[in-house]
Design an enzyme around this catalytic site. Structure first.
Site, PDB file in Angstrom:
ATOM      1  N   TYR A  28      37.363  11.818  32.038  1.00  0.00           N
ATOM      2  CA  TYR A  28      36.540  12.466  33.064  1.00  0.00           C
ATOM      3  C   TYR A  28      35.697  13.574  32.436  1.00  0.00           C
ATOM      4  O   TYR A  28      36.191  14.672  32.144  1.00  0.00           O
ATOM      5  CB  TYR A  28      37.405  13.049  34.177  1.00  0.00           C
ATOM      6  CG  TYR A  28      38.177  12.039  34.985  1.00  0.00           C
ATOM      7  CD1 TYR A  28      37.862  10.679  34.971  1.00  0.00           C
ATOM      8  CD2 TYR A  28      39.240  12.434  35.792  1.00  0.00           C
ATOM      9  CE1 TYR A  28      38.571   9.760  35.714  1.00  0.00           C
ATOM     10  CE2 TYR A  28      39.960  11.512  36.543  1.00  0.00           C
ATOM     11  CZ  TYR A  28      39.624  10.184  36.491  1.00  0.00           C
ATOM     12  OH  TYR A  28      40.336   9.271  37.234  1.00  0.00           O
ATOM     13  N   LEU A  55      39.281   7.983  50.557  1.00  0.00           N
ATOM     14  CA  LEU A  55      38.219   8.269  51.529  1.00  0.00           C
ATOM     15  C   LEU A  55      36.955   7.472  51.211  1.00  0.00           C
ATOM     16  O   LEU A  55      35.852   7.846  51.590  1.00  0.00           O
ATOM     17  CB  LEU A  55      37.916   9.769  51.564  1.00  0.00           C
ATOM     18  CG  LEU A  55      39.122  10.657  51.856  1.00  0.00           C
ATOM     19  CD1 LEU A  55      38.729  12.120  51.872  1.00  0.00           C
ATOM     20  CD2 LEU A  55      39.775  10.264  53.173  1.00  0.00           C
TER      21      LEU A  55
END
Length: 329
Positions: free
Chosen positions: A58, A204
Site C-alpha cells: 500500500y 462498503l
C-alpha cells in the site's frame, strides 16, 4: 466508545467486531495526506476499533509508515495485520519464497515500529510454491515470535483446507459485501467449519454504498476504481439505480446506507470481522456504530429484494486487477 468483540480465529485474541483497513492512506481511492490520515487513526481508536489492517504494497510502504508513526507517537494498543506476497511491477508478480517473506517482514516491522505483528497475511498466493511449503514458512515465523498468526487473502476453499492442515490458519481475507457475494459459495462456510476468522474487505463496495453518490468522472488517474468495471459506464448508471433504492431503505430505517451495509455483513456470521476503510474521520462516523444495528428477518428479506444476489453490473475487478486471484466457482 464501546465496541462489541469477536474472536480473531478460534485461538486468537478478541478484537472489535469492526476492524479498519488502511489501504486508503496510500491514495488508492483519491489523494490522501498524512496529517488527515493520522487524525483518522485517532478517530478510529476513539471509536473502539482495535484491529487494523495494512500491507507492504500500500503506497510502497507508505500506509505501514503512517500506522507505525501513529503507534509510536500515541502508544495505542491494537491488533495489527499486514500482508506480503505482491511484487510491484510492471509487470506485477507474486513471491511466496521464504527469503522474500522474511525480508519484507523485517521491512514492515521497521516501518510499523514493532517487534512482531499479530497477523501476517499472504496477500496473493504464488502458484509455483506449494501451499504446504508456504504454510511451513509461516509456521517458522510463528515459532520465532515474529508473528502471532498467519492468514491468506483472495484464495479458494481448497487452498484454505490444504494450508490449515499444515499450520492452522487464523484468518482469511476476501472481498465481501452486498455487491460482492462470491465468498458465500464456500469460503465463509470453510472458515466457520475450521475456526478461521473471515475478514471481509471492501464491505462498503469501495465507497459505492456510501451516504452520497460517487462521480467516477472525477476519479483521479491513480484511483483504483477508475478502470474497475462496476464504476465504468454503462455499468455505473445501472448500479446507481439499485444503490438509490438501498439508500432510501436505510433512510426509512433511520440509519445511514454504509452503516446498514456493514450491519448486513456483520449479520452473516459471528466469525466475520469486516475491515472498512476511509481517508477521513467524517466518513468513519457514517458507519462506526454499525455493530449496534439489529436486523430482523423482515429486514434481511427486504434487503434481498432491494439488492438481490448478483445485482451489480460489471465484474468486481478488471482483467489486470484479477491477476493472482484464485477462482473456484
Amino acid at each position: 466508545m464501546s465496541m462489541p468483540k469477536r474472536k480473531l480465529g478460534a485461538h486468537g485474541p478478541e478484537v472489535g467486531a469492526i476492524g479498519f483497513g488502511c489501504m486508503s492512506f496510500a491514495g488508492f481511492f483519491g489523494a490522501a495526506d498524512d496529517e488527515t490520515s493520522l487524525e483518522t487513526l485517532a478517530a478510529v481508536e476513539a471509536a473502539g476499533i482495535d484491529f487494523w489492517d495494512t500491507a507492504n504494497i500500500y503506497g510502497m510502504g507508505h500506509s505501514e509508515r503512517i500506522v507505525g508513526q501513529y503507534l509510536k507517537e500515541t502508544g495505542a494498543e491494537v491488533t495489527l495485520a499486514t500482508k506480503v506476497g505482491i511484487v510491484p511491477g510492471p509487470p506485477r508478480s507474486f513471491d511466496n519464497s521464504e527469503d522474500y517473506i522474511r525480508a519484507e517482514l523485517e521491512s514492515s516491522l521497521e516501518k510499523l515500529h514493532r517487534d512482531k505483528v499479530e497477523l501476517y497475511y499472504i496477500h496473493r498466493r504464488a502458484q509455483e510454491v506449494p501451499i504446504e511449503i508456504l504454510a511451513e514458512t509461516m509456521g517458522k515465523l510463528i515459532q520465532e515470535g515474529l508473528i502471532d498468526a498467519w492468514g491468506l487473502s483472495e484464495v479458494a476453499p481448497a487452498t484454505i483446507r490444504r494450508a490449515h492442515k499444515v499450520v492452522p490458519v487464523t484468518a482469511v481475507q476476501n472481498e465481501y459485501s452486498l455487491w460482492t457475494r462470491q465468498p458465500e459459495l464456500g469460503v465463509i462456510q470453510t472458515c466457520e467449519e475450521l475456526g478461521i476468522a473471515f475478514i471481509p474487505f471492501s464491505p462498503l463496495a469501495r465507497g459505492a454504498l456510501g451516504v452520497s453518490d460517487l462521480d467516477p468522472s472525477q476519479f483521479q488517474d491513480h484511483d483504483f476504481r477508475r478502470v474497475n468495471p462496476r464504476f465504468v459506464e454503462p455499468n455505473w448508471s445501472e448500479n446507481l439505480d439499485y444503490i438509490h433504492a438501498f439508500r432510501a431503505y436505510a433512510e426509512k430505517k433511520g440509519v445511514t446506507a454504509p452503516a446498514l451495509a456493514l450491519a448486513w455483513v456483520l449479520h452473516q456470521g459471528d466469525h466475520l470481522i469486516p475491515i472498512p476503510g476511509t481517508r477521513t474521520s467524517t466518513h468513519l462516523h457514517d458507519w462506526a456504530k454499525a455493530a449496534s444495528i439489529g436486523l430482523s428477518e423482515d429486514d434481511l428479506w427486504d434487503l434481498e429484494q432491494i439488492l438481490p444476489v448478483g445485482w451489480a453490473a460489471g465484474d468486481r475487478y478488471s482483467d489486470a486487477q484479477l491477476l493472482g486471484i484464485e477462482r473456484y466457482c
